[in-house]
Motif scaffolding. Sequence first.
Motif, short mmCIF file in Angstrom:
data_model
loop_
_atom_site.label_atom_id
_atom_site.label_comp_id
_atom_site.label_asym_id
_atom_site.label_seq_id
_atom_site.Cartn_x
_atom_site.Cartn_y
_atom_site.Cartn_z
N ASN A 150 0.68 -1.42 0.21
CA ASN A 150 -0.08 0.07 -0.17
C ASN A 150 0.59 1.24 0.31
N ILE A 151 0.79 1.54 -1.57
CA ILE A 151 1.57 3.23 -0.83
C ILE A 151 1.24 3.95 -1.00
N VAL A 152 2.23 4.67 0.38
CA VAL A 152 1.44 5.63 0.87
C VAL A 152 2.28 7.09 -0.10
N MET A 153 3.64 7.51 -0.61
CA MET A 153 3.90 8.28 -1.07
C MET A 153 4.89 7.95 -2.58
N GLU A 154 5.13 7.97 -3.29
CA GLU A 154 6.22 7.92 -3.85
C GLU A 154 6.91 8.74 -4.91
N MET A 155 8.43 9.49 -4.78
CA MET A 155 9.01 10.30 -5.42
C MET A 155 9.81 9.90 -5.65
N SER A 156 11.09 10.98 -6.52
CA SER A 156 11.83 10.17 -7.83
C SER A 156 13.44 9.04 -6.76
N ASN A 157 13.35 9.44 -5.62
CA ASN A 157 14.12 9.04 -5.50
C ASN A 157 14.04 7.63 -4.09
N SER A 158 12.84 7.11 -3.59
CA SER A 158 12.21 7.20 -2.35
C SER A 158 10.93 6.66 -2.52
N THR A 159 10.47 5.68 -2.12
CA THR A 159 9.60 4.81 -2.01
C THR A 159 8.01 5.13 -0.57
N VAL A 160 7.18 5.11 -0.15
CA VAL A 160 6.58 5.57 1.12
C VAL A 160 5.94 4.19 1.43
N VAL A 161 5.88 3.48 2.17
CA VAL A 161 4.42 2.08 2.12
C VAL A 161 4.09 2.46 3.69
N ALA A 162 2.55 2.22 3.65
CA ALA A 162 2.29 1.98 4.90
C ALA A 162 2.52 0.49 6.03
N GLU A 163 2.71 -0.90 5.19
CA GLU A 163 3.47 -2.21 6.00
C GLU A 163 4.55 -2.33 5.15
N TYR A 164 5.88 -2.94 5.99
CA TYR A 164 6.50 -3.45 4.72
C TYR A 164 7.10 -4.29 6.24
N GLU A 165 6.77 -5.83 5.14
CA GLU A 165 7.58 -7.18 6.05
C GLU A 165 8.54 -8.00 5.39
N PRO A 166 9.55 -7.54 6.24
CA PRO A 166 10.68 -8.07 5.60
C PRO A 166 10.96 -9.65 4.87
N GLU A 167 11.84 -10.40 3.53
CA GLU A 167 11.35 -11.52 4.50
C GLU A 167 12.46 -12.28 5.19
N LYS A 168 12.31 -13.09 6.07
CA LYS A 168 12.90 -13.95 6.69
C LYS A 168 13.86 -14.55 5.63
N LYS A 169 15.50 -14.44 6.50
CA LYS A 169 16.32 -15.24 5.69
C LYS A 169 17.35 -15.91 7.05
N ARG A 170 17.87 -16.69 6.60
CA ARG A 170 18.72 -17.66 7.25
C ARG A 170 19.89 -17.55 7.55
N SER A 171 21.15 -16.69 8.07
CA SER A 171 22.75 -17.45 7.19
C SER A 171 23.43 -18.52 8.01
N GLU A 172 23.94 -19.43 6.41
CA GLU A 172 24.39 -20.86 6.57
C GLU A 172 26.19 -20.46 7.41
N ALA A 173 26.48 -19.37 6.68
CA ALA A 173 27.42 -18.76 7.14
C ALA A 173 27.83 -17.66 7.51
#
Length: 67
Positions: free
Chosen positions: A5-28
């Motif tokens: 859900n994009i709240v504001m969009e500019m040429s160098n950035s975008t603001v979204v209502a909610e962001y859930e990062p992908e969970k990654k587990r490092s092996e090393a």
Amino acid sequence: MNKYNIVMEMSNSTVVAEYEPEKKRSEAYQSEQALENEFIRMLSEQGYEYLKISNSKALINNLRAQL
């Protein structure tokens, strides 16, 4: 593809209502020494000079020279 859900969009950035990062587990994990060596290498490539400072007097002298 995730939809945001994009709240504001500019040429160098975008603001979204909610962001859930992908969970990654490092092996090393990188050791602190390997991290420092990589950082020093990257700075050297950018033109910084590596100085081996082994005592506080040398550190103070370098600081004075830089200032």
